[in-house]
Write an enzyme that holds these catalytic residues in place. Structure first.
Site, mmCIF file in Angstrom:
data_model
loop_
_atom_site.group_PDB
_atom_site.id
_atom_site.type_symbol
_atom_site.label_atom_id
_atom_site.label_comp_id
_atom_site.label_asym_id
_atom_site.label_seq_id
_atom_site.Cartn_x
_atom_site.Cartn_y
_atom_site.Cartn_z
ATOM 1 N N ASN A 13 0.890 -1.169 0.000
ATOM 2 C CA ASN A 13 0.000 0.000 0.000
ATOM 3 C C ASN A 13 0.921 1.209 0.000
ATOM 4 O OD1 ASN A 13 -1.746 2.085 0.440
ATOM 5 N ND2 ASN A 13 -2.348 1.458 2.507
ATOM 6 N N LYS A 15 0.208 4.251 -0.325
ATOM 7 C CA LYS A 15 -0.385 5.466 0.277
ATOM 8 C C LYS A 15 -0.150 6.661 -0.653
ATOM 9 C CE LYS A 15 -0.036 3.219 4.706
ATOM 10 N NZ LYS A 15 0.049 3.303 6.146
ATOM 11 N N HIS A 98 -9.451 1.519 4.618
ATOM 12 C CA HIS A 98 -8.188 1.692 5.340
ATOM 13 C C HIS A 98 -8.403 2.660 6.502
ATOM 14 C CE1 HIS A 98 -4.075 2.707 6.321
ATOM 15 N NE2 HIS A 98 -3.735 1.584 5.736
ATOM 16 N N GLU A 100 -6.693 4.995 7.589
ATOM 17 C CA GLU A 100 -6.396 6.406 7.285
ATOM 18 C C GLU A 100 -7.594 7.065 6.598
ATOM 19 O OE1 GLU A 100 -2.678 5.650 5.337
ATOM 20 O OE2 GLU A 100 -1.849 5.041 7.257
ATOM 21 N N GLU A 170 -5.614 -4.700 10.337
ATOM 22 C CA GLU A 170 -4.601 -3.676 10.579
ATOM 23 C C GLU A 170 -4.909 -2.931 11.877
ATOM 24 O OE1 GLU A 170 -2.504 -2.568 6.634
ATOM 25 O OE2 GLU A 170 -4.121 -1.149 6.981
ATOM 26 N N GLY A 176 2.419 2.434 10.741
ATOM 27 C CA GLY A 176 3.381 3.518 10.598
ATOM 28 C C GLY A 176 4.051 3.921 11.894
ATOM 29 N N SER A 216 3.258 -2.024 10.283
ATOM 30 C CA SER A 216 4.700 -2.119 10.533
ATOM 31 C C SER A 216 5.273 -3.504 10.213
ATOM 32 C CB SER A 216 5.049 -1.700 11.967
ATOM 33 O OG SER A 216 4.672 -0.350 12.188
HETATM 34 P P1 13P Z 1 3.012 0.476 7.647
HETATM 35 O O1 13P Z 1 3.495 -0.846 7.087
HETATM 36 O O2 13P Z 1 3.766 1.641 7.138
HETATM 37 O O3 13P Z 1 2.856 0.433 9.134
HETATM 38 O O4 13P Z 1 1.523 0.660 7.062
HETATM 39 C C1 13P Z 1 0.638 -0.381 7.174
HETATM 40 C C2 13P Z 1 -0.565 -0.043 6.387
HETATM 41 O O5 13P Z 1 -1.284 0.871 6.701
HETATM 42 C C3 13P Z 1 -0.821 -0.831 5.181
HETATM 43 O O6 13P Z 1 -2.086 -0.559 4.675
#
Ligand code: 13P
Length: 256
Positions: A13, A15, A98, A100, A170, A176, A216
């Site tokens: 992903n 982002k 997601h 976010e 997640e 993150g 992560s």
């Molecule tokens: P990270 O791997 O950067 O923690 O992000 C995970 C994520 O949100 C994947 O959709």
């Protein structure tokens, strides 16, 4: 993961990262590293990178996905992109719900259900994200919350359509932050999601469902997470932007 009954899927992903030129360059780096992958490899990229990603991955077996879609086919929705539009380009996957999007862009369980419905109608495979915040985990409501998110999102999804659904667990507190769920924590919730799917459909459907962990996940911890029986892959943020790290995770899924 149990590769005899379900597919292992490693999805990046990206982002809001990478211009189309940068996307092409990263994919050129990734391609040779994952050419012998023994799992499904997907990159989910910003809308503006989709054309470049489709071109760069043509004939490689790497799937391309978007990071969101709208629930209407077309209309007066300034700034939005429909699932039909994505499918018409040759995009195969889309991330829905997601955290976010839920946190920063007002996505709710109801809009997540509508987006997932539209994506399935357009023929896409949905990577449906669920997960609790730290506060919710500390309140002891992780199981109820994740079950509720999954149940609402899967409303109206037939057993046949479920074959085009991947659920990504997640935990919001692990995204993150560098703070990964332990392999046991990840497996516990992935197993619980499988139970929910069993209740909603049947044991066969639950066994066949790919459930990813995300938060992560990186080159160092992937093998341990992917060795868990109910963790069937990963949704990778930061580490998917570094070709060697992403390839290492794909390798861990190939072995595991
Ligand atoms: P990270 O791997 O950067 O923690 O992000 C995970 C994520 O949100 C994947 O959709």
């Amino acid at each position: 993961m149990n590769k005899t009954v379900r597919k292992a899927v490693i999805a990046g992903n990206w982002k809001m990262n990478k211009t189309p030129a940068e996307a092409k360059a990263l994919l050129e780096e990734i391609k040779p590293l994952v050419k012998d992958a023994g799992c499904v490899v997907v990159v989910c990229v910003p809308y503006v990178d989709l054309a470049a990603a489709l071109e760069a991955t043509a004939g490689t077996g790497i799937g391309v996905g978007a990071e969101n879609c709208h629930w209407e086919v077309s209309g007066a929705y300034t700034g939005e992109v429909s699932a039909q539009m994505l499918a018409s380009m040759g995009v195969q996957y889309v991330i829905i719900g997601h955290s976010e999007r839920r946190t920063y862009f007002g996505d709710t369980d109801v809009t997540v259900q509508k987006r997932a419905r539209a994506a399935l109608d357009a023929g896409l495979t949905v990577i449906l994200c669920v997960g609790e915040t730290l506060e919710q985990r500390e309140q002891g409501i992780t199981a109820e919350l994740v079950a509720m998110q999954a149940k609402i999102a899967l409303q109206g999804v037939s057993r046949e359509e479920l074959a085009r659904v991947i659920i990504a667990y997640e935990p919001v507190w692990a995204i993150g932050t560098g703070r990964t769920a332990t392999a046991e924590q990840a497996n516990e919730v992935c197993a619980l999601i499988r139970e929910v799917v069993k209740e909603l459909y049947d044991a066969g459907a639950a066994q066949a469902l790919t459930i990813q962990y995300g938060g992560s996940m990186n080159a160092k911890n992937a093998a341990e997470l992917l060795a868990q029986p109910d963790v069937d892959g990963g949704l990778i943020g930061g580490a998917s932007l570094k070709a060697p790290d992403f390839a290492e995770i794909v390798k861990a899924a190939t072995v595991g």
